[in-house]
Design a protein around this motif. Structure first.
Motif: not given
Length: 482
Positions: A190-192, A106-112, A73-78, A66-71
């Motif tokens: 800041e977010e995760v 996308e890679y972080v989501r996949y590995m999460a 999202s932060v990357i994708a937003e920036n 779950a923390l990786l999915r949040e990560t």
């Protein structure tokens, strides 16, 4: 710009060591400085990672995922901000920079998603009233040494599977390109809510990397970079039998057979040679063309190379500069040595006429060279395309395998039997048939020989950050064992 050089045990540190200049390769001007981590800062990060690992490893994998999915999202937003930093510190063209940042998310989501996929095994026992469980456990503390060419993507190639498996990490970005990594983690932090000590960053040169990888605190070292550095790490790690995962570059051949679609082969090989100025370990570095189509291929390839745009990476041309002066000099020296050997330069062979500042080299096509030329033997890491004529498939297989490396290779043919023979007989970890570079998340990016001893991506890349423990469960009344 990031304001600090290190992130240790959940806290940002400006750093106490000597400063290192970070340059813009487009202009050769200094952007800012970061600080070399001191021995004390290295020790502090190692201690933090070791202290945090037990609790992190006990945490349910779905919480780590779950923390990786949040990560992600932060990357994708920036994407835009992080891409701008890549362009500035690295000279990567805008489209390639944006691709790297988006692909990282996308890679972080996949590995999460491996939070629910890492599986053990249950085996039958030889004894009554007993079962045998093979359980996958994290290594513990991982040292991750990151190259300058894809600093965000390669970082998370290591960080994401390591974290989802329950490891803690000390990562060192390259001193050439630390800014995008540091800013990325400022945004994530800041977010995760990662626990303190789970992820630590130290900037610095090779001495910092050596300080990390030589520590007996580490349980696993994951390194991507130059072969000689990887060999040195392996020797040091052997003293404590520390596990290593090494990806050490390549010398990729591209085979263009007489039945290949020449237009497609030219387009795809040229992209695989000049993307990011050829500074990828999977870049095409040698081209073998069947003698029947050599003239057509050389003419078409040279014309296409001359049509490429080379310029300010922020404006998204086909190609930007080398990352630094040392890489430029390596490319320039290799071409000059080939010229002295009698090679013919069909196009390129120097910097663009309109570029007087920065680290620039034109797309360069070279012919009239032998298999033993420097361009066919040494990893160049630049936009140089040496072309050699071949007449038999046995010959081209021999030439392709005549290298200490073994990462990526390319085959272009319309013949199924030729493609299959190439795929099976080329002694490389990955083979691309009728396509350009670019690995799939679910594949396995792996090098053979002196290109490395492990691999990343997909199922096998995720499991590399675990090790097996065997547990014998006896629940019967008998006397199991000897």
């Amino acid at each position: 710009m990031p304001e600090n050089s290190h992130f240790i045990d959940g806290q940002w540190h400006e750093g106490e060591g000597d400063s290192i200049a970070v340059e813009n390769p487009t202009t050769a001007e200094e952007i800012t400085t970061v600080n070399n981590a001191t021995e004390g800062e290295i020790e502090e990060a190692l201690t933090a990672a070791r202290s945090a690992q037990v609790a992190w490893g006990r945490r349910p994998p779905v919480e780590r995922g779950a923390l990786l999915r949040e990560t992600a999202s932060v990357i994708a937003e920036n994407v835009e901000e992080l891409s701008d930093l890549l362009i500035e510190e690295q000279g990567k063209t805008r489209s390639v920079a944006e691709f790297e940042v988006s692909a990282t998310a996308e890679y972080v989501r996949y590995m999460a998603d491996w939070d629910r996929r890492i599986e053990g095994e249950i085996l039958p026992s030889d004894d009554q009233g007993e079962s045998i469980h093979l359980v996958r456990k994290p290594y513990g503390v991982v040292g991750a040494i990151i190259p300058w060419n894809f600093p965000l993507f390669v970082l998370f190639r290591k960080l994401a599977p390591a974290l989802v498996a329950g490891n803690t990490v000390i990562a060192k970005p390259s001193e050439e390109t630390p800014l995008s990594t540091l800013r990325m983690w400022e945004l994530v932090e800041e977010e995760v809510d990662f626990p303190d000590g789970v992820v630590n960053f130290l900037t610095g040169d090779g001495s910092v990397g050596e300080g990390i990888t030589s520590s007996d605190v580490l349980d696993l070292i994951s390194f991507t970079g130059h072969r000689d550095t990887g060999i040195a790490i392996a020797r040091e790690a052997a003293k404590d039998l520390t596990e290593t995962q090494l990806e050490l570059g390549g010398k990729a051949p591209a085979i263009v057979w007489k039945d290949a679609d020449i237009e497609k082969a030219v387009e795809r090989i040229l992209k695989a040679n000049t993307s990011f100025a050829g500074q990828l370990c999977t870049s095409v570095e040698r081209i073998y063309v069947h003698s029947d189509v050599q003239e057509e291929f050389e003419r078409t390839y040279t014309d296409a190379a001359e049509d490429l745009s080379v310029g300010d990476p922020a404006e998204d041309p086909d190609m930007g500069p080398h990352v630094n002066e040392a890489e430029l000099e390596k490319t320039r020296d290799a071409v000059e040595r080939a010229r002295e050997e009698g090679a013919k330069i069909l196009t390129g062979g120097g910097p663009p006429a309109d570029r007087t500042k920065g680290y620039w080299y034109e797309p360069t096509v070279v012919t009239d060279i032998d298999q033993d030329s420097v361009l066919m033997d040494e990893e160049i890491f630049g936009p140089v395309s040496p072309i050699v004529s071949v007449s038999s498939f046995d010959e081209v297989i021999e030439y392709s395998n005549e290298t200490e490396y073994g990462l990526s290779a390319y085959v272009y043919t319309d013949s199924y039997s030729t493609a299959m023979r190439g795929a099976h007989e080329i002694e490389f970890g990955e083979v691309y048939v009728n396509r350009t570079l670019g690995e799939a998340l679910q594949g396995f990016h792996t090098g053979w020989n002196q290109s490395g001893n492990s691999g990343e991506d997909g199922k096998h890349g995720a499991l590399k950050y675990t090790r097996l423990k065997t547990v014998y469960h006896n629940y019967g009344d008998g006397e199991p064992g000897w």
